[in-house]
Design a protein around this motif. Sequence first.
Motif, short mmCIF file in Angstrom:
data_model
loop_
_atom_site.label_atom_id
_atom_site.label_comp_id
_atom_site.label_asym_id
_atom_site.label_seq_id
_atom_site.Cartn_x
_atom_site.Cartn_y
_atom_site.Cartn_z
N ILE A 1 0.84 -1.21 0.00
CA ILE A 1 0.00 0.00 0.00
C ILE A 1 0.87 1.25 0.00
O ILE A 1 0.66 2.17 -0.78
CB ILE A 1 -0.97 -0.01 1.23
CG1 ILE A 1 -1.93 -1.19 1.08
CG2 ILE A 1 -1.74 1.30 1.35
CD1 ILE A 1 -2.69 -1.55 2.33
N ASN A 2 1.91 1.27 0.87
CA ASN A 2 2.87 2.39 0.88
C ASN A 2 3.48 2.58 -0.50
O ASN A 2 3.54 3.68 -1.03
CB ASN A 2 4.08 2.09 1.79
CG ASN A 2 3.73 2.03 3.26
OD1 ASN A 2 4.31 1.24 3.98
ND2 ASN A 2 2.81 2.86 3.71
N ARG A 3 3.96 1.47 -1.07
CA ARG A 3 4.75 1.56 -2.31
C ARG A 3 3.91 2.05 -3.48
O ARG A 3 4.40 2.81 -4.33
CB ARG A 3 5.40 0.21 -2.61
CG ARG A 3 6.45 -0.18 -1.57
CD ARG A 3 7.30 -1.34 -2.00
NE ARG A 3 6.59 -2.59 -2.10
CZ ARG A 3 6.49 -3.50 -1.11
NH1 ARG A 3 7.06 -3.28 0.07
NH2 ARG A 3 5.84 -4.62 -1.30
N LYS A 4 2.64 1.65 -3.53
CA LYS A 4 1.75 2.12 -4.61
C LYS A 4 1.60 3.64 -4.53
O LYS A 4 1.58 4.32 -5.55
CB LYS A 4 0.38 1.46 -4.48
CG LYS A 4 0.36 0.07 -5.10
CD LYS A 4 -1.02 -0.51 -5.13
CE LYS A 4 -0.96 -1.91 -5.70
NZ LYS A 4 -2.11 -2.72 -5.35
N LYS A 5 1.49 4.15 -3.31
CA LYS A 5 1.36 5.59 -3.10
C LYS A 5 2.67 6.29 -3.49
O LYS A 5 2.66 7.28 -4.21
CB LYS A 5 1.00 5.81 -1.63
CG LYS A 5 0.79 7.24 -1.20
CD LYS A 5 0.19 7.28 0.22
CE LYS A 5 0.64 8.49 0.98
NZ LYS A 5 1.86 8.34 1.75
N TRP A 6 3.78 5.74 -3.02
CA TRP A 6 5.09 6.38 -3.25
C TRP A 6 5.44 6.46 -4.74
O TRP A 6 6.00 7.47 -5.19
CB TRP A 6 6.19 5.64 -2.48
CG TRP A 6 6.10 5.78 -1.00
CD1 TRP A 6 5.51 6.80 -0.29
CD2 TRP A 6 6.62 4.86 -0.02
NE1 TRP A 6 5.64 6.57 1.05
CE2 TRP A 6 6.32 5.38 1.26
CE3 TRP A 6 7.30 3.65 -0.09
CZ2 TRP A 6 6.68 4.76 2.44
CZ3 TRP A 6 7.67 3.01 1.09
CH2 TRP A 6 7.35 3.55 2.34
N ILE A 7 5.17 5.39 -5.47
CA ILE A 7 5.59 5.40 -6.88
C ILE A 7 4.75 6.39 -7.68
O ILE A 7 5.24 7.02 -8.63
CB ILE A 7 5.56 3.96 -7.50
CG1 ILE A 7 6.29 3.94 -8.85
CG2 ILE A 7 4.17 3.41 -7.67
CD1 ILE A 7 7.76 4.15 -8.81
N LYS A 8 3.49 6.57 -7.26
CA LYS A 8 2.64 7.59 -7.92
C LYS A 8 3.19 8.99 -7.60
O LYS A 8 3.34 9.82 -8.50
CB LYS A 8 1.20 7.43 -7.42
CG LYS A 8 0.19 8.20 -8.23
CD LYS A 8 -1.23 7.72 -7.87
CE LYS A 8 -2.29 8.27 -8.83
NZ LYS A 8 -2.39 9.70 -8.82
N GLU A 9 3.53 9.20 -6.33
CA GLU A 9 4.11 10.49 -5.94
C GLU A 9 5.44 10.75 -6.67
O GLU A 9 5.82 11.90 -6.87
CB GLU A 9 4.37 10.53 -4.42
CG GLU A 9 3.12 10.68 -3.59
CD GLU A 9 3.33 10.39 -2.09
OE1 GLU A 9 2.33 10.45 -1.36
OE2 GLU A 9 4.47 10.08 -1.67
N ALA A 10 6.11 9.68 -7.06
CA ALA A 10 7.40 9.81 -7.76
C ALA A 10 7.21 9.96 -9.27
O ALA A 10 8.19 9.83 -10.03
CB ALA A 10 8.27 8.59 -7.45
N ASP A 11 5.99 10.20 -9.72
CA ASP A 11 5.67 10.31 -11.16
C ASP A 11 6.10 9.07 -11.93
O ASP A 11 6.57 9.17 -13.07
CB ASP A 11 6.30 11.57 -11.78
CG ASP A 11 5.71 12.84 -11.21
OD1 ASP A 11 4.47 12.96 -11.16
OD2 ASP A 11 6.50 13.71 -10.76
N PHE A 12 5.99 7.92 -11.30
CA PHE A 12 6.32 6.63 -11.93
C PHE A 12 7.74 6.61 -12.47
O PHE A 12 8.04 5.93 -13.45
CB PHE A 12 5.28 6.25 -12.99
CG PHE A 12 3.91 6.10 -12.39
CD1 PHE A 12 3.57 4.93 -11.73
CD2 PHE A 12 2.98 7.13 -12.44
CE1 PHE A 12 2.32 4.79 -11.14
CE2 PHE A 12 1.73 6.99 -11.85
CZ PHE A 12 1.41 5.82 -11.20
N ASN A 13 8.61 7.39 -11.85
CA ASN A 13 10.03 7.40 -12.20
C ASN A 13 10.80 6.93 -10.97
O ASN A 13 10.81 7.60 -9.94
CB ASN A 13 10.44 8.83 -12.59
CG ASN A 13 11.90 8.92 -12.96
OD1 ASN A 13 12.69 8.02 -12.65
ND2 ASN A 13 12.27 10.00 -13.63
N LEU A 14 11.47 5.77 -11.10
CA LEU A 14 12.12 5.17 -9.93
C LEU A 14 13.30 5.98 -9.42
O LEU A 14 13.72 5.81 -8.27
CB LEU A 14 12.52 3.72 -10.22
CG LEU A 14 11.29 2.81 -10.41
CD1 LEU A 14 11.14 2.37 -11.85
CD2 LEU A 14 11.31 1.62 -9.49
#
Length: 458
Positions: free
Chosen positions: A23-36
């Motif tokens: 759940i955390n990671r789904k939120k974080w990757i969206k906040e990161a504009d899907f750029n790792l």
Amino acid sequence: MKLPYIEPYKIKMIENITTSTKINRKKWIKEADFNLFNLRSDQVIIDLLTDSGTGAMSDNQWAEIMKGDESYAGSKSFLKLRQTIRDLLGFQSFLPTHQGRAAENILFSAILKEGNIVPGNSHFDTTKGHIEMRKAEAIDCTIDEAFNTESDYPFKGNLDLKKLETIYKKYPKEKIPITIITITCNSSGGQPVSMKNIEEVSALSKKYGIRVFFDAARFAENAYFIKEREKGYKEKTIKEIVREMFSFVDGCTMSSKKDAIVNMGGFVAFRDRSLYEKVANFDIIYEGFVTYGGMAGRDMGALAQGLDEATEYEYLQSRIKQIEYLGKTLQKFNVPIQTPIGGHAVFIDAKRFFPHIPQSEFPAQLLAIELYKEAGVRGVEIGTLLADRNPITRENRYPKLELMRLAIPRRVYNNDQMKYVAVAIKNVYDRRNEIKKGLKIIWEAEIMRHFTVKLDMI
Ligand SMILES: *Cc1c(COP(=O)(O)O)cnc(C)c1O
């Protein structure tokens, strides 16, 4: 029973990993504009973004940090590094830089002009960036086998001599200031170049009066593959093989963040003193005086020690066997990977992983995102995002290989952690058909867009 290989070192200090939930990671990757590249490292569990500058230094390297001589000119640490480069690579002169691309910058500033041609085997992205920024052209002469991920050809980094000679015949030699052999070849999957190919490229280039340099970031891993795969090298030490490899070229650029197992640093080394003199001017302008250029004395000491450790067989064996372990585990799960398994990374073939996602929707980036969400593992796209746009037409360049790379830091993770990564990828693979759409670009930079690109799910 034959004893298995082991890591020729043990752990003296550990660094804790922060775990997270899906759940955390789904939120974080969206906040990161899907750029790792935009993720914080504490949002990542196993970080396989790069093997660059991420290795673990040894106690002897840390001892060099303590012994560092910070004199502005002629420091002992510089002299130690110079001696190591002389003994190991056979080059009398070198210029330190703060990292590999700075080495490219000072070398190309001295020799490369607008309209020039730089042949090579799948130039590294910063190399290509430096060439194209100067309105020169990097021409890829890698052999065709490199682009078939299922072929087991042992030296997929090799240059195609016919392609190379076609270029040498087409352009006057004044237009080709250098040919670059990247060892191992990162862009085609961490694949080695054979000694025979190095010798042949060198001979052909000599015939046409063109200088040859190595992009030597992973020279030690390349030497390991020569020892394992090429006839006549079984009994030679890695250091002997390295010395022979470098005997065929005029110099090298080096990102010390790779096979020299330091966190920062680079250099250019030369056979020819007059070229050294020319490039030295640019080292002084951009990096610093010629006996430290961008590096602290202590870092040069650690680098000298790292070059020595990285060219020991037992270390290289344990490193490359670990990558093989990850690759073979993935193969057992039927995940499509580039073979033979490379020297610093395992590359997953995203075209075969997601055959239903077109390249225009960045399938390798999609895979990296799904893997992150699944298990907090950070890989990197080596595909259409990285290939960037054609600088003239501004069209996307669609590379033959669409890969997701898992680069393994040196001496950092253990095989249980590799198994965790493999299972995470298997889980994504098992649900691959539920993933129906890829990504689109929201914003991108003019050059090297992959670092800062903003994406969204389609
Ligand atoms: C990393 C790398 C570079 C650039 O080096 P940096 O230290 O990242 O600036 C150049 N060539 C190759 C093959 C590399 O792997």
